[in-house]
Design an enzyme around this catalytic site. Sequence first.
Site, mmCIF file in Angstrom:
data_model
loop_
_atom_site.group_PDB
_atom_site.id
_atom_site.type_symbol
_atom_site.label_atom_id
_atom_site.label_comp_id
_atom_site.label_asym_id
_atom_site.label_seq_id
_atom_site.Cartn_x
_atom_site.Cartn_y
_atom_site.Cartn_z
ATOM 1 N N ARG A 142 0.867 -1.176 0.000
ATOM 2 C CA ARG A 142 0.000 0.000 0.000
ATOM 3 C C ARG A 142 0.905 1.228 0.000
ATOM 4 N NH1 ARG A 142 -2.186 -3.562 3.945
ATOM 5 N NH2 ARG A 142 -4.307 -4.287 3.429
ATOM 6 N N LYS A 166 -2.047 -2.777 7.782
ATOM 7 C CA LYS A 166 -3.347 -2.419 8.348
ATOM 8 C C LYS A 166 -3.611 -3.201 9.630
ATOM 9 C CE LYS A 166 -6.724 -0.624 5.074
ATOM 10 N NZ LYS A 166 -7.895 -0.954 4.239
ATOM 11 N N HIS A 239 -2.818 2.594 -5.758
ATOM 12 C CA HIS A 239 -3.579 1.350 -5.675
ATOM 13 C C HIS A 239 -3.625 0.636 -7.023
ATOM 14 C CE1 HIS A 239 -5.026 0.284 -1.793
ATOM 15 N NE2 HIS A 239 -6.067 -0.365 -2.261
ATOM 16 N N ARG A 242 -0.723 -1.605 -7.077
ATOM 17 C CA ARG A 242 -0.974 -2.737 -6.171
ATOM 18 C C ARG A 242 -1.929 -3.732 -6.834
ATOM 19 N NH1 ARG A 242 -1.474 -4.469 -0.575
ATOM 20 N NH2 ARG A 242 -3.660 -4.624 0.056
ATOM 21 N N HIS A 265 -4.367 -9.031 3.068
ATOM 22 C CA HIS A 265 -5.819 -9.018 3.222
ATOM 23 C C HIS A 265 -6.227 -9.930 4.375
ATOM 24 C CE1 HIS A 265 -6.630 -7.759 -1.227
ATOM 25 N NE2 HIS A 265 -6.366 -6.733 -0.444
ATOM 26 N N TYR A 274 -9.846 -9.933 -7.543
ATOM 27 C CA TYR A 274 -8.893 -10.063 -8.645
ATOM 28 C C TYR A 274 -9.198 -11.252 -9.536
ATOM 29 C CZ TYR A 274 -6.540 -6.569 -5.908
ATOM 30 O OH TYR A 274 -6.269 -5.420 -5.215
#
Length: 293
Positions: A142, A166, A239, A242, A265, A274
């Site tokens: 990120r 995150k 992004h 990414r 994630h 994706y």
Amino acid sequence: MDKRDDYLKYLREVRALSENTLTAYGEDLDEYYAYLKERNLDEMDVTVHDARDYVRYLKERYAERSVLRKVTSARTYYTYLAKRELVRHNVFSDISLREKGLHLPSFLTEEEVKRLLSIPREDFSDERDHILFLFIYNSGARISEALSVDVNQLDFRKRRILIQGKGKKLRYLFFSESTASELRSYLEKREVFLATKGKSAEKALFVSERGNRLPFSSAHIIFEKYAALCGFDKEFTPHTLRHSFATHLLERGADIRVVQELLGHESIATTQIYTHVTKSRLHETYDRAHPHA
């Protein structure tokens, strides 16, 4: 303290979400509660039919992406309530937004990535921009993660970086041998550049024209500049790179759970977006190549 405040406190202290994310959740819940109040509904008594009515209400007022976010906010809130047995069932878990309305992320083709990384560099800023693009595409980081990296975090022997992503979760970012070589070259130029600014003690991998850590706002300006230079007729943000990292890995046969781990994630469902992208590419290839298509 009401249930909303408890929930937001949980997101802040336990999930460690950013202030921007917390603000978005708070605003979405405020709107949801205003909707319930207007219809004399209690959050504890909401049915699946009520939840579907709320989705219809949102679709009349917002774009697909905003609807998806607001429904997700309601769903995760009710998951929190259900886990604490404050409601019997998460009514929003039964709500499915149609797949055709799903927002697919923008990404670059492999040729577009080559074009981006082939732009001639004339000064240190150009070198830094090149390495920033290369770093994100190579690692799937990120933008906030990339900008937080310090030079001493680079492990050239194992070609990896331990970062805090995150929710304060630790994970490794990896980079290729060729990227390691470019990083070493960049670090030498960075050292010379920082010396001219009297900022040799700066730890950040990516630095601004003043020799400080590159700020988030400047990174987005850099991406806008290169979108114009490359003539991209699509969204090009941090992004996007990414997304390109994940899409190209899957197109080349990487396991989706490995990609999930690399992206950081929490849920496999987030990574599955994706698979929609790669399936659409397969369909395009079929239509273009099959004699009966």
